[in-house]
Motif scaffolding. Structure first.
Motif, PDB file in Angstrom:
ATOM      1  N   ASP A 268      43.478  41.600  35.155  1.00  0.00           N
ATOM      2  CA  ASP A 268      44.030  41.641  34.407  1.00  0.00           C
ATOM      3  C   ASP A 268      42.614  41.806  33.626  1.00  0.00           C
ATOM      4  O   ASP A 268      41.485  42.406  33.680  1.00  0.00           O
ATOM      5  CB  ASP A 268      43.775  39.644  34.427  1.00  0.00           C
ATOM      6  CG  ASP A 268      44.283  38.748  33.192  1.00  0.00           C
ATOM      7  OD1 ASP A 268      44.742  38.915  32.700  1.00  0.00           O
ATOM      8  OD2 ASP A 268      43.554  38.380  33.244  1.00  0.00           O
TER       9      ASP A 268
ATOM     10  N   ARG B 153      42.903  32.426  39.700  1.00  0.00           N
ATOM     11  CA  ARG B 153      43.855  31.598  39.728  1.00  0.00           C
ATOM     12  C   ARG B 153      45.110  32.738  39.794  1.00  0.00           C
ATOM     13  O   ARG B 153      45.989  31.938  39.760  1.00  0.00           O
ATOM     14  CB  ARG B 153      43.585  30.372  38.929  1.00  0.00           C
ATOM     15  CG  ARG B 153      44.694  28.820  38.945  1.00  0.00           C
ATOM     16  CD  ARG B 153      44.776  28.029  38.697  1.00  0.00           C
ATOM     17  NE  ARG B 153      43.307  26.895  39.291  1.00  0.00           N
ATOM     18  CZ  ARG B 153      43.133  26.010  39.703  1.00  0.00           C
ATOM     19  NH1 ARG B 153      44.210  26.237  41.185  1.00  0.00           N
ATOM     20  NH2 ARG B 153      42.282  25.830  40.031  1.00  0.00           N
ATOM     21  N   LYS B 154      44.672  32.654  38.317  1.00  0.00           N
ATOM     22  CA  LYS B 154      45.758  33.806  38.207  1.00  0.00           C
ATOM     23  C   LYS B 154      45.922  35.417  38.930  1.00  0.00           C
ATOM     24  O   LYS B 154      47.224  34.881  39.393  1.00  0.00           O
ATOM     25  CB  LYS B 154      45.799  34.521  36.595  1.00  0.00           C
ATOM     26  CG  LYS B 154      46.489  34.970  35.789  1.00  0.00           C
ATOM     27  CD  LYS B 154      45.930  35.705  34.456  1.00  0.00           C
ATOM     28  CE  LYS B 154      47.182  36.581  33.868  1.00  0.00           C
ATOM     29  NZ  LYS B 154      47.190  36.830  32.160  1.00  0.00           N
ATOM     30  N   ALA B 155      44.777  35.306  40.267  1.00  0.00           N
ATOM     31  CA  ALA B 155      44.782  36.637  40.628  1.00  0.00           C
ATOM     32  C   ALA B 155      45.531  36.361  41.939  1.00  0.00           C
ATOM     33  O   ALA B 155      46.823  36.371  42.835  1.00  0.00           O
ATOM     34  CB  ALA B 155      43.296  37.233  40.830  1.00  0.00           C
TER      35      ALA B 155
ATOM     36  N   PHE C 227      45.850  43.589  41.715  1.00  0.00           N
ATOM     37  CA  PHE C 227      45.786  42.484  41.291  1.00  0.00           C
ATOM     38  C   PHE C 227      45.031  42.602  40.086  1.00  0.00           C
ATOM     39  O   PHE C 227      43.487  43.028  40.407  1.00  0.00           O
ATOM     40  CB  PHE C 227      45.974  40.972  41.410  1.00  0.00           C
ATOM     41  CG  PHE C 227      46.383  40.254  39.630  1.00  0.00           C
ATOM     42  CD1 PHE C 227      47.058  39.837  40.054  1.00  0.00           C
ATOM     43  CD2 PHE C 227      45.366  40.262  39.157  1.00  0.00           C
ATOM     44  CE1 PHE C 227      47.901  39.252  38.952  1.00  0.00           C
ATOM     45  CE2 PHE C 227      45.971  39.331  38.011  1.00  0.00           C
ATOM     46  CZ  PHE C 227      47.576  38.809  38.010  1.00  0.00           C
TER      47      PHE C 227
ATOM     48  N   HIS D  68      40.838  41.097  29.446  1.00  0.00           N
ATOM     49  CA  HIS D  68      41.602  40.454  27.691  1.00  0.00           C
ATOM     50  C   HIS D  68      40.004  41.014  26.713  1.00  0.00           C
ATOM     51  O   HIS D  68      38.734  41.528  27.663  1.00  0.00           O
ATOM     52  CB  HIS D  68      40.971  39.059  27.632  1.00  0.00           C
ATOM     53  CG  HIS D  68      39.567  38.227  28.671  1.00  0.00           C
ATOM     54  ND1 HIS D  68      39.694  38.050  29.958  1.00  0.00           N
ATOM     55  CD2 HIS D  68      38.793  37.970  28.143  1.00  0.00           C
ATOM     56  CE1 HIS D  68      38.500  37.483  30.230  1.00  0.00           C
ATOM     57  NE2 HIS D  68      37.753  38.080  28.985  1.00  0.00           N
TER      58      HIS D  68
ATOM     59  N   ARG E 257      49.707  35.610  45.886  1.00  0.00           N
ATOM     60  CA  ARG E 257      49.754  35.157  47.017  1.00  0.00           C
ATOM     61  C   ARG E 257      50.334  35.493  48.002  1.00  0.00           C
ATOM     62  O   ARG E 257      50.474  34.608  49.152  1.00  0.00           O
ATOM     63  CB  ARG E 257      51.072  34.039  46.315  1.00  0.00           C
ATOM     64  CG  ARG E 257      51.772  32.447  46.987  1.00  0.00           C
ATOM     65  CD  ARG E 257      52.769  32.095  46.088  1.00  0.00           C
ATOM     66  NE  ARG E 257      52.303  31.060  45.409  1.00  0.00           N
ATOM     67  CZ  ARG E 257      51.791  29.771  45.135  1.00  0.00           C
ATOM     68  NH1 ARG E 257      52.111  29.247  46.224  1.00  0.00           N
ATOM     69  NH2 ARG E 257      51.623  29.608  43.794  1.00  0.00           N
TER      70      ARG E 257
ATOM     71  N   THR F 233      47.520  33.878  42.333  1.00  0.00           N
ATOM     72  CA  THR F 233      49.269  33.448  42.044  1.00  0.00           C
ATOM     73  C   THR F 233      49.766  34.692  41.984  1.00  0.00           C
ATOM     74  O   THR F 233      50.845  35.081  43.081  1.00  0.00           O
ATOM     75  CB  THR F 233      49.239  32.527  40.398  1.00  0.00           C
ATOM     76  OG1 THR F 233      49.035  31.134  40.290  1.00  0.00           O
ATOM     77  CG2 THR F 233      50.898  32.883  40.645  1.00  0.00           C
ATOM     78  N   GLY F 234      49.319  36.116  41.569  1.00  0.00           N
ATOM     79  CA  GLY F 234      50.175  37.378  42.003  1.00  0.00           C
ATOM     80  C   GLY F 234      49.990  38.006  43.407  1.00  0.00           C
ATOM     81  O   GLY F 234      51.021  38.905  43.632  1.00  0.00           O
TER      82      GLY F 234
ATOM     83  N   GLU G  16      34.882  31.128  42.415  1.00  0.00           N
ATOM     84  CA  GLU G  16      35.079  32.495  42.657  1.00  0.00           C
ATOM     85  C   GLU G  16      35.055  33.929  43.467  1.00  0.00           C
ATOM     86  O   GLU G  16      34.585  32.867  44.523  1.00  0.00           O
ATOM     87  CB  GLU G  16      34.393  33.917  41.236  1.00  0.00           C
ATOM     88  CG  GLU G  16      33.581  33.521  41.281  1.00  0.00           C
ATOM     89  CD  GLU G  16      32.038  34.308  40.688  1.00  0.00           C
ATOM     90  OE1 GLU G  16      33.026  34.855  39.369  1.00  0.00           O
ATOM     91  OE2 GLU G  16      31.028  34.658  40.519  1.00  0.00           O
TER      92      GLU G  16
ATOM     93  N   PRO H 137      39.810  31.004  35.552  1.00  0.00           N
ATOM     94  CA  PRO H 137      40.687  31.236  35.638  1.00  0.00           C
ATOM     95  C   PRO H 137      41.665  32.620  35.812  1.00  0.00           C
ATOM     96  O   PRO H 137      42.078  32.583  36.766  1.00  0.00           O
ATOM     97  CB  PRO H 137      41.051  31.528  33.739  1.00  0.00           C
ATOM     98  CG  PRO H 137      39.745  30.713  33.209  1.00  0.00           C
ATOM     99  CD  PRO H 137      38.429  30.732  34.074  1.00  0.00           C
ATOM    100  N   GLU H 138      41.114  33.412  35.568  1.00  0.00           N
ATOM    101  CA  GLU H 138      40.661  35.525  36.240  1.00  0.00           C
ATOM    102  C   GLU H 138      41.196  34.793  38.321  1.00  0.00           C
ATOM    103  O   GLU H 138      42.341  35.248  38.161  1.00  0.00           O
ATOM    104  CB  GLU H 138      40.039  36.081  36.562  1.00  0.00           C
ATOM    105  CG  GLU H 138      38.886  36.247  36.994  1.00  0.00           C
ATOM    106  CD  GLU H 138      37.366  36.526  35.992  1.00  0.00           C
ATOM    107  OE1 GLU H 138      37.038  37.371  36.889  1.00  0.00           O
ATOM    108  OE2 GLU H 138      37.716  36.841  35.129  1.00  0.00           O
TER     109      GLU H 138
END
Length: 144
Positions: A78, A133-135, A76, A80, A140, A137-138, A40, A130-131
């Motif tokens: 996210d 990886r998502k960040a 960025f 949940h 990049r 990408t956002g 992380e 997961p967060e």
């Protein structure tokens, strides 16, 4: 009828990028109850009575011993709902920045057992939470 306030767990994280373009990742300790062994970005939960920017810098210093300076204002985020554990039913909101190290010495807290300075492409091959990886990408274009 009074409204019911949704408890929020706010996590502040940063991709720390050196001048050579490498990014710092830290691995959660094997003894951790959540995300053990996953990689992380440094950071942590926001504590009350702190502005966000100060809390981010404080968390980075506590986790990895580095002083940072944000290099872009873009954030960025996210979220949940947390399904289990101490914070079950709380909204989890995570915010990511991109920063550079400007001082300190890299020393890991007890929460992590390893670190790595990686290129963007190398980072994506790691077992990331997961967060992250998502960040990644956002964000990049700011991380490559």
């Amino acid at each position: 009828m009074p409204s019911i306030r949704q408890p929020i767990v706010l996590s502040l994280r940063s991709f720390i990028k050196r001048d050579d373009g490498r990014l710092l990742l830290v691995r959660r300790a094997a003894t951790d109850t959540r995300n053990a062994g996953l990689w992380e970005c440094p950071g942590g939960k926001h504590e009350h009575n702190q502005v966000v920017e100060g809390a981010l810098e404080s968390e980075i210093m506590q986790e990895v011993g580095l002083k940072i300076r944000r290099i872009c204002e873009l954030v960025f985020q996210d979220s949940h709902l947390i399904e289990d554990g101490w914070y079950a039913g709380h909204l989890y909101l995570v915010m990511f920045w991109v920063s550079r190290p400007v001082g300190g010495e890299l020393v890991l807290s007890h929460e992590h057992d390893m670190h790595a300075w990686l290129t963007f492409d190398e980072m994506l091959r790691y077992d990331l939470v997961p967060e992250v990886r998502k960040a990644a990408t956002g964000l990049r274009e700011y991380l490559k």
